[in-house]
Scaffold this motif. Structure first.
Motif, PDB file in Angstrom:
ATOM      1  N   GLN A   1      10.636  -9.709  -1.223  1.00  0.00           N
ATOM      2  CA  GLN A   1      10.730  -9.039  -2.506  1.00  0.00           C
ATOM      3  C   GLN A   1      10.138  -7.533  -2.248  1.00  0.00           C
ATOM      4  OE1 GLN A   1       9.170 -11.619  -5.478  1.00  0.00           O
ATOM      5  NE2 GLN A   1      10.952 -12.438  -6.004  1.00  0.00           N
ATOM      6  N   LEU A   2       9.100  -7.451  -1.837  1.00  0.00           N
ATOM      7  CA  LEU A   2       8.315  -6.170  -1.302  1.00  0.00           C
ATOM      8  C   LEU A   2       9.337  -5.398  -0.388  1.00  0.00           C
ATOM      9  CD1 LEU A   2       5.860  -4.416  -1.941  1.00  0.00           C
ATOM     10  CD2 LEU A   2       4.740  -5.607   0.014  1.00  0.00           C
ATOM     11  N   ASP A   3       9.901  -6.267   0.583  1.00  0.00           N
ATOM     12  CA  ASP A   3      10.860  -5.401   1.425  1.00  0.00           C
ATOM     13  C   ASP A   3      11.984  -5.057   0.609  1.00  0.00           C
ATOM     14  OD1 ASP A   3       9.123  -6.032   3.774  1.00  0.00           O
ATOM     15  OD2 ASP A   3      10.366  -7.731   4.244  1.00  0.00           O
ATOM     16  N   GLY A   4      12.441  -5.834  -0.270  1.00  0.00           N
ATOM     17  CA  GLY A   4      13.661  -5.280  -1.074  1.00  0.00           C
ATOM     18  C   GLY A   4      13.358  -4.188  -1.807  1.00  0.00           C
ATOM     19  N   VAL A   5      12.449  -3.740  -2.492  1.00  0.00           N
ATOM     20  CA  VAL A   5      11.863  -2.837  -3.348  1.00  0.00           C
ATOM     21  C   VAL A   5      11.639  -1.511  -2.211  1.00  0.00           C
ATOM     22  CG1 VAL A   5      10.106  -1.536  -4.781  1.00  0.00           C
ATOM     23  CG2 VAL A   5      10.605  -4.314  -4.928  1.00  0.00           C
ATOM     24  N   HIS A   6      11.326  -1.814  -1.058  1.00  0.00           N
ATOM     25  CA  HIS A   6      11.035  -0.678   0.001  1.00  0.00           C
ATOM     26  C   HIS A   6      12.567  -0.018   0.091  1.00  0.00           C
ATOM     27  CE1 HIS A   6       6.947   0.126   1.199  1.00  0.00           C
ATOM     28  NE2 HIS A   6       6.768  -0.830   0.772  1.00  0.00           N
ATOM     29  N   TRP A   7      13.506  -0.993   0.470  1.00  0.00           N
ATOM     30  CA  TRP A   7      14.889  -0.708   1.017  1.00  0.00           C
ATOM     31  C   TRP A   7      15.357  -0.279  -0.428  1.00  0.00           C
ATOM     32  CZ3 TRP A   7      19.673  -3.135  -0.763  1.00  0.00           C
ATOM     33  CH2 TRP A   7      20.674  -3.036  -0.082  1.00  0.00           C
ATOM     34  N   LEU A   8      15.371  -0.570  -1.625  1.00  0.00           N
ATOM     35  CA  LEU A   8      15.890  -0.034  -2.827  1.00  0.00           C
ATOM     36  C   LEU A   8      15.609   1.450  -2.843  1.00  0.00           C
ATOM     37  CD1 LEU A   8      15.960  -2.886  -5.072  1.00  0.00           C
ATOM     38  CD2 LEU A   8      18.048  -1.902  -4.109  1.00  0.00           C
ATOM     39  N   ALA A   9      14.022   1.641  -2.979  1.00  0.00           N
ATOM     40  CA  ALA A   9      13.544   3.007  -2.823  1.00  0.00           C
ATOM     41  C   ALA A   9      14.065   4.061  -1.865  1.00  0.00           C
ATOM     42  CB  ALA A   9      11.978   2.963  -3.120  1.00  0.00           C
ATOM     43  N   PHE A  10      13.967   3.455  -0.816  1.00  0.00           N
ATOM     44  CA  PHE A  10      14.349   4.411   0.519  1.00  0.00           C
ATOM     45  C   PHE A  10      15.849   4.721   0.037  1.00  0.00           C
ATOM     46  CE2 PHE A  10      15.957   4.809   4.806  1.00  0.00           C
ATOM     47  CZ  PHE A  10      15.367   5.943   5.178  1.00  0.00           C
ATOM     48  N   ALA A  11      16.809   3.884  -0.144  1.00  0.00           N
ATOM     49  CA  ALA A  11      18.339   4.112  -0.336  1.00  0.00           C
ATOM     50  C   ALA A  11      18.419   4.878  -1.616  1.00  0.00           C
ATOM     51  CB  ALA A  11      19.069   2.714  -0.647  1.00  0.00           C
ATOM     52  N   ASN A  12      17.347   4.734  -2.715  1.00  0.00           N
ATOM     53  CA  ASN A  12      17.558   5.713  -3.817  1.00  0.00           C
ATOM     54  C   ASN A  12      17.183   7.130  -3.470  1.00  0.00           C
ATOM     55  OD1 ASN A  12      16.450   6.643  -6.548  1.00  0.00           O
ATOM     56  ND2 ASN A  12      17.824   4.898  -7.143  1.00  0.00           N
ATOM     57  N   GLU A  13      16.295   7.114  -2.600  1.00  0.00           N
ATOM     58  CA  GLU A  13      15.820   8.478  -2.288  1.00  0.00           C
ATOM     59  C   GLU A  13      16.905   9.330  -1.877  1.00  0.00           C
ATOM     60  OE1 GLU A  13      12.409  10.465   0.443  1.00  0.00           O
ATOM     61  OE2 GLU A  13      12.316   8.431   0.105  1.00  0.00           O
ATOM     62  N   LEU A  14      17.549   8.680  -0.876  1.00  0.00           N
ATOM     63  CA  LEU A  14      18.844   9.261  -0.212  1.00  0.00           C
ATOM     64  C   LEU A  14      20.024   9.367  -0.829  1.00  0.00           C
ATOM     65  CD1 LEU A  14      18.378   7.309   3.267  1.00  0.00           C
ATOM     66  CD2 LEU A  14      17.752   9.513   2.655  1.00  0.00           C
TER      67      LEU A  14
ATOM     68  N   THR B   1       0.909  -1.501   0.051  1.00  0.00           N
ATOM     69  CA  THR B   1       0.307  -0.048  -0.006  1.00  0.00           C
ATOM     70  C   THR B   1       0.906   1.306  -0.012  1.00  0.00           C
ATOM     71  OG1 THR B   1      -0.083  -0.016   2.487  1.00  0.00           O
ATOM     72  CG2 THR B   1      -1.785  -1.097   1.165  1.00  0.00           C
ATOM     73  N   THR B   2       2.218   1.438   0.189  1.00  0.00           N
ATOM     74  CA  THR B   2       2.998   2.344   0.479  1.00  0.00           C
ATOM     75  C   THR B   2       3.698   2.666  -0.787  1.00  0.00           C
ATOM     76  OG1 THR B   2       4.731   1.311   1.363  1.00  0.00           O
ATOM     77  CG2 THR B   2       3.036   2.200   2.822  1.00  0.00           C
ATOM     78  N   LEU B   3       3.685   1.570  -1.736  1.00  0.00           N
ATOM     79  CA  LEU B   3       4.523   2.040  -2.891  1.00  0.00           C
ATOM     80  C   LEU B   3       3.586   1.999  -4.195  1.00  0.00           C
ATOM     81  CD1 LEU B   3       7.667  -0.772  -2.713  1.00  0.00           C
ATOM     82  CD2 LEU B   3       7.522   1.930  -2.589  1.00  0.00           C
ATOM     83  N   PRO B   4       3.691   2.872  -4.933  1.00  0.00           N
ATOM     84  CA  PRO B   4       3.078   2.992  -6.204  1.00  0.00           C
ATOM     85  C   PRO B   4       3.543   1.799  -7.337  1.00  0.00           C
ATOM     86  CG  PRO B   4       4.715   4.721  -6.414  1.00  0.00           C
ATOM     87  CD  PRO B   4       4.843   4.000  -4.928  1.00  0.00           C
ATOM     88  N   LEU B   5       2.928   0.686  -7.232  1.00  0.00           N
ATOM     89  CA  LEU B   5       3.260  -0.394  -8.328  1.00  0.00           C
ATOM     90  C   LEU B   5       2.199  -1.024  -8.914  1.00  0.00           C
ATOM     91  CD1 LEU B   5       5.433  -2.381  -5.521  1.00  0.00           C
ATOM     92  CD2 LEU B   5       6.179  -1.401  -7.819  1.00  0.00           C
ATOM     93  N   SER B   6       1.160   0.131  -9.362  1.00  0.00           N
ATOM     94  CA  SER B   6       0.228  -0.481 -10.151  1.00  0.00           C
ATOM     95  C   SER B   6       0.686  -0.929 -11.635  1.00  0.00           C
ATOM     96  CB  SER B   6      -0.796   0.808 -10.526  1.00  0.00           C
ATOM     97  OG  SER B   6      -0.160   1.798 -10.962  1.00  0.00           O
ATOM     98  N   SER B   7       1.580  -0.550 -12.227  1.00  0.00           N
ATOM     99  CA  SER B   7       2.105  -1.006 -13.487  1.00  0.00           C
ATOM    100  C   SER B   7       2.897  -2.272 -13.459  1.00  0.00           C
ATOM    101  CB  SER B   7       2.928   0.287 -14.197  1.00  0.00           C
ATOM    102  OG  SER B   7       3.944   0.698 -13.483  1.00  0.00           O
ATOM    103  N   LEU B   8       3.215  -2.769 -12.296  1.00  0.00           N
ATOM    104  CA  LEU B   8       4.112  -4.082 -12.460  1.00  0.00           C
ATOM    105  C   LEU B   8       3.191  -5.083 -12.616  1.00  0.00           C
ATOM    106  CD1 LEU B   8       6.737  -5.053 -11.615  1.00  0.00           C
ATOM    107  CD2 LEU B   8       5.926  -5.606  -9.275  1.00  0.00           C
ATOM    108  N   ARG B   9       3.468  -5.968 -13.243  1.00  0.00           N
ATOM    109  CA  ARG B   9       2.613  -7.318 -13.653  1.00  0.00           C
ATOM    110  C   ARG B   9       3.068  -8.398 -13.097  1.00  0.00           C
ATOM    111  NH1 ARG B   9       0.252  -3.506 -15.095  1.00  0.00           N
ATOM    112  NH2 ARG B   9      -0.655  -2.889 -17.067  1.00  0.00           N
ATOM    113  N   ALA B  10       3.157  -8.213 -11.586  1.00  0.00           N
ATOM    114  CA  ALA B  10       3.442  -9.459 -11.051  1.00  0.00           C
ATOM    115  C   ALA B  10       3.304  -9.131  -9.541  1.00  0.00           C
ATOM    116  CB  ALA B  10       5.219  -9.679 -10.813  1.00  0.00           C
ATOM    117  N   THR B  11       3.109 -10.249  -8.699  1.00  0.00           N
ATOM    118  CA  THR B  11       2.992 -10.138  -7.330  1.00  0.00           C
ATOM    119  C   THR B  11       4.024 -10.356  -6.711  1.00  0.00           C
ATOM    120  OG1 THR B  11       0.479 -10.726  -7.712  1.00  0.00           O
ATOM    121  CG2 THR B  11       1.387 -11.173  -5.554  1.00  0.00           C
TER     122      THR B  11
END
Length: 893
Positions: free
Chosen positions: A424-437, A409-419
């Motif tokens: 993996q969801l934790d990993g995307v959050h981690w990558l996004a947080f590090a990328n933002e910094l 619910t905290t990531l905009p992933l509407s265009s991802l064609r996968a569950t």
């Protein structure tokens, strides 16, 4: 009737029945009723059982009759613990044996207990102790420590320091005692040390007292304060001490313990880290960008346990003087001169660092390693009075990086064609947080856990947040370009993709400069090294796939990757450390330049870590926020992944192979007598290659094109190995490091399976690889595939196979694991069998043992040492490693 006997004898028959001791000393044995009662509690059939009960369970609740004899055993163990000559010379029975008779509980046969019987029991305990110590090949101290922690204190002098809150002028109390044994509750029993003088009337007692006081004498040699106590004989009397006297005692604590004394002090004092007012350096109290050029705020203050000291408290401390002072209801150490010096150095550093501290420097300071000297506290004594802590904002950032978590619910992933799976969801959050910094981070997951999918999801998140102002760049091995193209089309169809490769005509600077922000440009390491404009352009996020490709910092592709200009950087690898700690340095020199210092600083640290008790712990602390390490074998990550079973498939050598093998070893031995330096290294490497080829097949070295299975024990063993696999209609992957071995292996396998298989090697066209993989993955597809390790060891999903065969060994566990992971990955539903072929009695067998040792390096660094380099062994050790053991190697031996 026969007189029951009362000296100790327990005998349990093999069936557990109580029987009489056939040869008790002095004709004595315990009454049968008592023996039966003891047998319930004792695990063995002799005095050793009672000895173990007294040593291991000194305070256990037992029936009265059992506890009676256990207490005698406990007294015996205490006497031995206090005797410097035990168990060689055992202590005499105590004088109070007669008194023990009076305290015996009612028991059948108890009327026969007498002093002689208890004396015989004492002697039997001595026999049992000697036998047990000899059997365990231990010292008495080791034997006692293995049974109960309290025994380490028995028979030793103990110095006690406690607070005395009733006397403000002398707020501490001191008492020296010696321990006599364990009580019924297994607590150590102490007597004032002064009583030892009163009990030294006889010569033997005086000798015992001198042995008891020897650690006190040693302590007096190391501590001026203890020498004063001994010279004045105050050590034998209770003392009331001032805070200054207590501080002198506490500062000498390490020397006292090293002398053999037991020292008991208040819980708040820790000799390695005493409670004290320190200079506190807080880093990152305010939000900041943390990229390669990021800086964090820098604040300096005086503090106690992280809480600032206000001006009024500081004035009270100054008035109290140095040493132990009372602050906030507790005692702390104060050294005003040292604090003033350290505070002045940090204030000066703060003035110079007006804009903040470089982020990588701040992280090094927090990990307590690196170039803190540049900020003015390079002296160890200064560091002892400094506490570096993350500020509130940086502390929250590091917590999120070290323990990533998130939900959809905290990531905009509407265009991802996968569950995405939870990890993996934790990993995307981690990558996004590090990328933002703006941080450079490494997603260090096992092959098959979905690193590609997580990166694609991240790029979609960035696109939907409208973050990128420029295109992204992804560098991958040429063999994986098609994989990225297919995965992007499948899972992220809205992501704009540009293949910058000669085969796709996309390596054009002007075309790339016209690309829209957020476009993913995919190219190869070879193209990066060749085309300088890729390093001249500015990118949003740069991703390195199979980032172990830059493990050699001097390689052209490594230098090319580190020269890229990017807002954020990501490395993807399942093996962040392959063989050397230096692999990690090269990786982080790309992700966070300067974090691990210069190459020389890092080498010096790694060399020191090998000798330091903490090992690589500071490095793990330093890199942990930037590295997300997840393994398939962790059930919390991949609970649905089946097991992997690894087996060695041992092979013999034919007579021809053995003859050729011996010839190579003899030639190398002759060469080593003359070769030196690079020439020696080249000769060794060439010999190792020839020996590998000979172990595979004589034709592999001779180049005669034969490859008949009968000429090679390994090739014949391969045919035997796959026969039951073919019979069960299961599929297999066979890896070899040699391109020239692929076709001969395929011919042998074709005969075993009765069907044609597939091959994949460096000359297989990239455009054909997807169709080969698809064909193998079909249920009715070919039953086997032979792959060259370099071409097929990464990036492929081949979960149709349930068997992986390593025909020859790469001698690198990380590379072999990558190859195995073609089958052992997410999507695999069955157990994977891994067969590693090893020729007995050869270098293959010996290096196989080395490989198992090498695996520990990556675990130590990531959860840290260097590979065993055969070329650096001395001549004798090298020839021993390579030599042929005919008794094990020959098929006909």
């Amino acid at each position: 009737m026969d007189r029951p006997v009362v000296a100790f004898a327990l005998a349990l028959s093999p069936h557990g029945h109580v029987v009489a001791d056939p040869s008790p000393p002095d004709g004595h044995a315990l009454p049968r009723e008592l023996a039966a009662e003891l047998a319930v509690s004792l695990p063995r059939d002799d005095a050793g059982a009672l000895l173990e009960l007294g040593a291991r369970r000194p305070d256990a609740a037992l029936p009265a009759s059992v506890a009676y004899f256990r207490d005698l055993a406990r007294t015996f163990v205490a006497a031995c613990a206090a005797s410097p000559s035990a168990p060689d010379a055992l202590p005499d029975p105590p004088s109070e044996l007669a008194a023990r008779l009076e305290s015996a509980p009612p028991m059948r046969g108890g009327e026969y207990l007498d002093e002689a019987a208890l004396g015989a029991l004492w002697a039997r305990l001595g026999v049992a102790l000697r036998a047990s110590v000899a059997r365990e090949r231990a010292s008495l101290e080791e034997w006692l420590a293995a049974r109960h922690a309290s025994w380490s204190v028995v028979g030793r002098v103990c110095f006690h320091l406690a607070e005395n809150k009733r006397d403000p002028a002398r707020p501490f109390a001191f008492l020296a005692t010696y321990s006599t044994g364990l009580g019924a509750d297994a607590r150590v029993q102490h007597r004032p040390l002064g009583e030892a003088l009163q009990r030294s009337a006889s010569a033997s007692d005086r000798a015992a007292m001198l042995r008891l006081l020897l650690p006190v004498d040693h302590a007096a040699e190391r501590s001026d304060f203890v020498r004063e106590l001994v010279d004045s004989q105050a050590v034998f009397r209770p003392q009331a001490w001032t805070a200054a006297e207590a501080h002198r005692f506490l500062r000498d604590l390490p020397a006292l313990e090293a002398s053999g004394l037991v020292v008991r002090v208040p819980d708040w004092w820790r000799a390695s880290s005493p409670p004290r007012v320190t200079v506190q350096v807080s880093l990152g109290g305010a939000p900041a960008r943390l990229g390669a050029d990021g800086v964090v705020s820098f604040d300096v203050s005086l503090a106690l346990d992280g809480e600032p000291i206000d001006a009024a408290e500081w004035e009270r401390l100054l008035a109290a003087g140095d040493g132990l002072v009372s602050l906030r209801g507790r005692w702390v150490e104060l050294d005003r001169a040292r604090l003033d010096q350290v505070l002045a150095a940090w204030k000066k550093a703060q003035r110079h660092a007006r804009d903040g501290v470089p982020f990588h420097e701040a992280m090094r300071m927090l990990a307590a390693q690196g170039s803190e000297g540049s900020l003015g506290h390079d002296e160890p004594e200064q560091r002892a009075w400094t506490r570096v802590v993350p500020g509130e904002w940086l502390r929250e950032v590091l917590a999120k990086l070290r323990a990533p978590s998130g939900d959809a619910t905290t990531l905009p992933l509407s265009s991802l064609r996968a569950t995405l799976r939870p990890y993996q969801l934790d990993g995307v959050h981690w990558l996004a947080f590090a990328n933002e910094l703006g941080l450079g981070v490494c997603l260090a997951e096992d092959m098959g856990l979905g690193k590609t999918l997580q990166v694609l999801a991240l790029l979609l998140v960035l696109a939907e947040r409208r973050v990128p102002a420029r295109p992204h760049l992804l560098i991958a091995p040429a063999s994986l370009l098609g994989n990225w193209q297919a995965e992007a089309a499948r899972f992220a169809p809205t992501l704009r993709l540009h293949i910058a490769h000669a085969s796709a005509d996309g390596l054009d600077r002007r075309a790339i400069e016209r690309l829209a922000p957020g476009t993913l440009v995919v190219t190869t390491y070879a193209a990066l090294a060749k085309h300088a404009f890729l390093r001249e352009l500015a990118w949003d996020t740069v991703v390195l796939d199979e980032a172990q490709a830059i493990k050699n910092p001097g390689a052209k592709q490594s230098k090319g990757a580190k020269g890229l200009q990017a807002r954020a950087r990501i490395a993807l690898t399942g093996t962040p450390v392959e063989n050397r700690a230096g692999d990690l340095f090269s990786l982080f020199d790309f992700l966070q330049p300067g974090l691990l210092g210069t190459a020389k600083e890092f080498r010096d640290f790694a060399n020191a870590a090998a000798r330091d008790a903490r090992g690589f712990a500071p490095m793990r602390t330093l890199v942990a926020p930037y590295l997300l390490r997840r393994l398939k074998t962790d059930r919390s990550v991949a609970p649905d992944l089946p097991d992997k079973i690894e087996l060695n498939a041992e092979c013999g050598l034919t007579r021809e192979q053995a003859s050729l093998y011996q010839r190579v070893v003899d030639d190398l031995r002759a060469t080593l007598d003359e070769a030196e330096g690079i020439a020696r290294r080249g000769a060794v490497l060439a010999a190792l290659m020839r020996l590998k080829q000979i172990c595979n097949h004589p034709s592999h070295w001779l180049g005669d094109g034969g490859w008949e299975p009968a000429r090679s024990g390994k090739l014949a063993r391969l045919a035997e190995l796959v026969e039951p696999i073919a019979a069960r209609q299961e599929k297999a992957l066979v890896f070899t490091q040699f391109r020239e071995a692929v076709a001969p292996l395929a011919r042998v396998l074709e005969g075993a399976f009765g069907r044609e298989g597939l091959v994949l090697h460096g000359e297989t066209a990239i455009k054909d690889r997807r169709s080969i993989v698809d064909a193998f993955q079909r249920d009715d597809g070919p039953p086997f595939m032979v792959l060259s390790l370099k071409a097929g060891g990464t990036g492929l999903t081949l979960t149709a196979a349930t068997h992986v065969v390593h025909f020859d060994r790469w001698w690198n566990p990380a590379v072999e694991d990558q190859a195995t992971d073609r089958a052992f990955r997410i999507g695999q539903k069955r157990t994977v069998m891994v067969h590693k072929m090893v020729c007995r009695g050869t270098v293959e067998e010996r290096v196989d043992a080395m490989i198992r040792d090498k695996r520990g390096l990556a675990r130590e660094l990531l959860a840290a040492g260097d590979e065993l380099r055969l070329t650096e062994l001395d001549d004798d050790a090298l020839i021993t490693t390579l030599s042929l053991d005919l008794s094990r190697a020959r098929l006909d031996a």
